[in-house]
Write a protein that holds these residues in place. Sequence first.
Motif, PDB file in Angstrom:
ATOM      1  N   UNK A  29       0.826  -1.204   0.000  1.00  0.00           N
ATOM      2  CA  UNK A  29       0.000   0.000   0.000  1.00  0.00           C
ATOM      3  C   UNK A  29       0.861   1.257   0.000  1.00  0.00           C
ATOM      4  N   UNK A  30       2.015   1.189   0.662  1.00  0.00           N
ATOM      5  CA  UNK A  30       2.914   2.354   0.672  1.00  0.00           C
ATOM      6  C   UNK A  30       3.456   2.638  -0.725  1.00  0.00           C
ATOM      7  N   UNK A  31       3.764   1.571  -1.473  1.00  0.00           N
ATOM      8  CA  UNK A  31       4.276   1.754  -2.834  1.00  0.00           C
ATOM      9  C   UNK A  31       3.182   2.296  -3.738  1.00  0.00           C
ATOM     10  N   UNK A  32       1.983   1.758  -3.626  1.00  0.00           N
ATOM     11  CA  UNK A  32       0.898   2.256  -4.483  1.00  0.00           C
ATOM     12  C   UNK A  32       0.527   3.694  -4.129  1.00  0.00           C
ATOM     13  N   UNK A  33       0.604   4.055  -2.846  1.00  0.00           N
ATOM     14  CA  UNK A  33       0.346   5.434  -2.446  1.00  0.00           C
ATOM     15  C   UNK A  33       1.409   6.374  -3.013  1.00  0.00           C
ATOM     16  N   UNK A  34       2.677   5.932  -2.967  1.00  0.00           N
ATOM     17  CA  UNK A  34       3.759   6.754  -3.516  1.00  0.00           C
ATOM     18  C   UNK A  34       3.636   6.875  -5.032  1.00  0.00           C
ATOM     19  N   UNK A  35       3.174   5.813  -5.697  1.00  0.00           N
ATOM     20  CA  UNK A  35       2.968   5.884  -7.153  1.00  0.00           C
ATOM     21  C   UNK A  35       1.847   6.864  -7.493  1.00  0.00           C
ATOM     22  N   UNK A  74      10.372   3.732  -0.919  1.00  0.00           N
ATOM     23  CA  UNK A  74       9.389   2.698  -0.573  1.00  0.00           C
ATOM     24  C   UNK A  74       9.708   1.374  -1.264  1.00  0.00           C
ATOM     25  N   UNK A  75      10.126   1.446  -2.510  1.00  0.00           N
ATOM     26  CA  UNK A  75      10.496   0.217  -3.232  1.00  0.00           C
ATOM     27  C   UNK A  75      11.722  -0.423  -2.594  1.00  0.00           C
ATOM     28  N   UNK A  76      12.656   0.391  -2.138  1.00  0.00           N
ATOM     29  CA  UNK A  76      13.852  -0.138  -1.461  1.00  0.00           C
ATOM     30  C   UNK A  76      13.469  -0.845  -0.167  1.00  0.00           C
ATOM     31  N   UNK A  77      12.511  -0.295   0.568  1.00  0.00           N
ATOM     32  CA  UNK A  77      12.054  -0.952   1.795  1.00  0.00           C
ATOM     33  C   UNK A  77      11.428  -2.309   1.499  1.00  0.00           C
ATOM     34  N   UNK A  78      10.679  -2.394   0.412  1.00  0.00           N
ATOM     35  CA  UNK A  78      10.076  -3.676   0.031  1.00  0.00           C
ATOM     36  C   UNK A  78      11.158  -4.667  -0.359  1.00  0.00           C
ATOM     37  N   UNK A  79      12.170  -4.213  -1.085  1.00  0.00           N
ATOM     38  CA  UNK A  79      13.225  -5.139  -1.496  1.00  0.00           C
ATOM     39  C   UNK A  79      14.072  -5.584  -0.309  1.00  0.00           C
TER      40      UNK A  79
END
Length: 147
Positions: A29-35, A74-79
Amino acid sequence: MAHRLFGLFAFAAVNITDVTLARASRVTTAVSTAQAALSDPMAARDRECRGGVGKFCREREAAVTERRRALDGEIELVSLSADPQAHATIQLIAWTSHGMLRPASEDFAMVRLILMALLPHIAGMLLMVARSANMPQVRDPSAPIFL
């Protein structure tokens, strides 16, 4: 024997990589919010910069850059959460060595790959030695005795 080891290395490497990539490609959800937060400034920048580069175009470009950095974070946190064992092991090694050793995630991946491929072989060899040690030794009476 070498073919089996190469096969085991390949099998373990493919499975580890597949799981890590599947976890890293998740959209949270954090990535989609940032997108979503990035799409609005991009549209405003495209509208503003269509006629040429000016003061407002540069402001819109700065906003896009800021939002893109937030998305990349945010993508870095997911990775990072894609391989929690590697991340935790790196932190543990750095902590126990007081910061003198700081391995990369690729280093841990290679060690894990070697262990996953070799430990079953070592266990099989130990089992073979243990079974041969328990077998009674039959001496051939016609064999010469060396003293």
